[in-house]
Design a protein around this motif. Sequence first.
Motif, PDB file in Angstrom:
ATOM      1  N   MET A  61      10.963  26.338  -3.160  1.00 26.84           N
ATOM      2  CA  MET A  61      11.758  27.204  -2.289  1.00 26.84           C
ATOM      3  C   MET A  61      13.247  27.152  -2.647  1.00 26.84           C
ATOM      4  SD  MET A  61       9.272  28.252  -0.342  1.00 26.84           S
ATOM      5  CE  MET A  61      10.045  28.934   1.107  1.00 26.84           C
ATOM      6  N   PRO A  62      13.650  27.821  -3.730  1.00 28.71           N
ATOM      7  CA  PRO A  62      15.061  27.775  -4.132  1.00 28.71           C
ATOM      8  C   PRO A  62      15.980  28.300  -3.034  1.00 28.71           C
ATOM      9  CG  PRO A  62      13.918  29.554  -5.258  1.00 28.71           C
ATOM     10  CD  PRO A  62      12.876  28.754  -4.537  1.00 28.71           C
ATOM     11  N   GLY A  63      17.101  27.618  -2.872  1.00 30.03           N
ATOM     12  CA  GLY A  63      18.071  27.999  -1.854  1.00 30.03           C
ATOM     13  C   GLY A  63      17.780  27.402  -0.490  1.00 30.03           C
ATOM     14  N   GLN A  64      16.660  26.697  -0.354  1.00 30.52           N
ATOM     15  CA  GLN A  64      16.281  26.074   0.923  1.00 30.52           C
ATOM     16  C   GLN A  64      16.479  24.561   0.841  1.00 30.52           C
ATOM     17  OE1 GLN A  64      15.187  28.053   3.611  1.00 30.52           O
ATOM     18  NE2 GLN A  64      15.963  29.578   2.194  1.00 30.52           N
ATOM     19  N   SER A  65      16.523  23.931   2.000  1.00 26.97           N
ATOM     20  CA  SER A  65      16.645  22.475   2.040  1.00 26.97           C
ATOM     21  C   SER A  65      15.377  21.841   1.472  1.00 26.97           C
ATOM     22  CB  SER A  65      16.853  22.004   3.484  1.00 26.97           C
ATOM     23  OG  SER A  65      15.651  22.160   4.221  1.00 26.97           O
ATOM     24  N   SER A  66      15.449  20.581   1.129  1.00 25.25           N
ATOM     25  CA  SER A  66      14.288  19.890   0.558  1.00 25.25           C
ATOM     26  C   SER A  66      13.115  19.864   1.541  1.00 25.25           C
ATOM     27  CB  SER A  66      14.665  18.476   0.121  1.00 25.25           C
ATOM     28  OG  SER A  66      15.135  17.734   1.218  1.00 25.25           O
ATOM     29  N   LYS A  67      13.387  19.972   2.833  1.00 26.17           N
ATOM     30  CA  LYS A  67      12.338  20.008   3.848  1.00 26.17           C
ATOM     31  C   LYS A  67      11.395  21.202   3.640  1.00 26.17           C
ATOM     32  CE  LYS A  67      11.998  20.958   8.713  1.00 26.17           C
ATOM     33  NZ  LYS A  67      12.690  21.183   9.953  1.00 26.17           N
ATOM     34  N   ALA A  68      11.910  22.305   3.112  1.00 24.50           N
ATOM     35  CA  ALA A  68      11.101  23.503   2.895  1.00 24.50           C
ATOM     36  C   ALA A  68      10.221  23.387   1.648  1.00 24.50           C
ATOM     37  CB  ALA A  68      11.998  24.730   2.772  1.00 24.50           C
ATOM     38  N   TRP A  69      10.511  22.428   0.777  1.00 20.25           N
ATOM     39  CA  TRP A  69       9.753  22.247  -0.462  1.00 20.25           C
ATOM     40  C   TRP A  69       8.523  21.385  -0.149  1.00 20.25           C
ATOM     41  CZ3 TRP A  69      11.598  23.605  -5.614  1.00 20.25           C
ATOM     42  CH2 TRP A  69      12.777  24.345  -5.594  1.00 20.25           C
ATOM     43  N   VAL A  70       7.596  21.947   0.580  1.00 25.97           N
ATOM     44  CA  VAL A  70       6.431  21.213   1.077  1.00 25.97           C
ATOM     45  C   VAL A  70       5.514  20.825  -0.086  1.00 25.97           C
ATOM     46  CG1 VAL A  70       4.403  21.348   2.583  1.00 25.97           C
ATOM     47  CG2 VAL A  70       6.577  22.361   3.308  1.00 25.97           C
ATOM     48  N   LYS A  71       5.178  19.535  -0.148  1.00 28.65           N
ATOM     49  CA  LYS A  71       4.258  19.027  -1.169  1.00 28.65           C
ATOM     50  C   LYS A  71       2.841  19.061  -0.623  1.00 28.65           C
ATOM     51  CE  LYS A  71       7.708  15.894  -3.041  1.00 28.65           C
ATOM     52  NZ  LYS A  71       8.084  14.509  -3.232  1.00 28.65           N
ATOM     53  N   GLN A  72       1.885  19.244  -1.512  1.00 26.99           N
ATOM     54  CA  GLN A  72       0.467  19.309  -1.169  1.00 26.99           C
ATOM     55  C   GLN A  72       0.226  20.354  -0.070  1.00 26.99           C
ATOM     56  OE1 GLN A  72      -1.034  15.336  -0.550  1.00 26.99           O
ATOM     57  NE2 GLN A  72      -0.673  14.799  -2.668  1.00 26.99           N
ATOM     58  N   LEU A  73       0.720  21.549  -0.344  1.00 24.73           N
ATOM     59  CA  LEU A  73       0.619  22.691   0.567  1.00 24.73           C
ATOM     60  C   LEU A  73      -0.842  23.104   0.743  1.00 24.73           C
ATOM     61  CD1 LEU A  73       2.314  24.903   2.076  1.00 24.73           C
ATOM     62  CD2 LEU A  73       2.150  26.235  -0.045  1.00 24.73           C
ATOM     63  N   THR A  74      -1.270  23.213   1.994  1.00 25.80           N
ATOM     64  CA  THR A  74      -2.655  23.629   2.271  1.00 25.80           C
ATOM     65  C   THR A  74      -2.720  24.858   3.180  1.00 25.80           C
ATOM     66  OG1 THR A  74      -2.809  22.119   4.152  1.00 25.80           O
ATOM     67  CG2 THR A  74      -3.610  21.312   1.996  1.00 25.80           C
ATOM     68  N   GLY A  75      -1.628  25.156   3.888  1.00 29.77           N
ATOM     69  CA  GLY A  75      -1.680  26.265   4.823  1.00 29.77           C
ATOM     70  C   GLY A  75      -0.373  27.000   4.964  1.00 29.77           C
ATOM     71  N   ILE A  76      -0.488  28.299   5.157  1.00 29.21           N
ATOM     72  CA  ILE A  76       0.655  29.169   5.434  1.00 29.21           C
ATOM     73  C   ILE A  76       0.298  29.929   6.700  1.00 29.21           C
ATOM     74  CG2 ILE A  76       2.040  31.107   4.605  1.00 29.21           C
ATOM     75  CD1 ILE A  76       1.153  30.266   1.722  1.00 29.21           C
ATOM     76  N   SER A  77       1.080  29.725   7.752  1.00 26.97           N
ATOM     77  CA  SER A  77       0.803  30.382   9.020  1.00 26.97           C
ATOM     78  C   SER A  77       1.986  31.264   9.393  1.00 26.97           C
ATOM     79  CB  SER A  77       0.552  29.351  10.106  1.00 26.97           C
ATOM     80  OG  SER A  77       0.220  29.977  11.316  1.00 26.97           O
ATOM     81  N   VAL A  78       1.696  32.534   9.659  1.00 21.86           N
ATOM     82  CA  VAL A  78       2.738  33.497  10.014  1.00 21.86           C
ATOM     83  C   VAL A  78       2.749  33.626  11.538  1.00 21.86           C
ATOM     84  CG1 VAL A  78       3.571  35.854   9.708  1.00 21.86           C
ATOM     85  CG2 VAL A  78       2.362  34.706   7.831  1.00 21.86           C
ATOM     86  N   LYS A  79       3.934  33.470  12.122  1.00 15.83           N
ATOM     87  CA  LYS A  79       4.061  33.491  13.590  1.00 15.83           C
ATOM     88  C   LYS A  79       5.093  34.522  14.004  1.00 15.83           C
ATOM     89  CE  LYS A  79       3.017  28.619  13.721  1.00 15.83           C
ATOM     90  NZ  LYS A  79       3.497  27.304  13.940  1.00 15.83           N
TER      91      LYS A  79
END
Length: 148
Positions: free
Chosen positions: A130-148
């Motif tokens: 996630m360029p331009g985002q904090s390191s918190k947004a660079w999620v490791k071992q991503l398994t889900g994307i939820s749109v709210k």
Amino acid sequence: MKHNRSIVIIITLLSMAAILLSACATDTGPVTLTVNGMVNKELQLTDQALHKLPVVTLTLEHPKNGPTEYTGVRLNDILNEAGIKDGAATVTLSASDGFSSDIDLATIQACTDCLVSFDPETAGVYNAAMPGQSSKAWVKQLTGISVK
């Protein structure tokens, strides 16, 4: 005669079931990434299905590691595949260890280089790049994307 007819019917039904099941099978392997929430079509992606989307290799500025090369699928391509419903405002990226990060949908849509990157060592493991985002947004071992 009646016994032979029953066998023919059973064989015919089993053949038809096999044909229907093979027609329904799209991608093999376990589901490795889900997309759900305020989307038109929830996605249950296997590693094979994810690799069928347009794959890019980019050098991105990681907040802690500096310029690093990533190969993966643009996050916006995945979201476009699912279709975002009106009123959605946030995307939650979830990791296999329970960690999650909420990011404004408009921020993601403006990020043309945000990726679901492939782990170079393990098939079926992804990281959010996630360029331009904090390191918190660079999620490791991503398994889900939820749109709210």
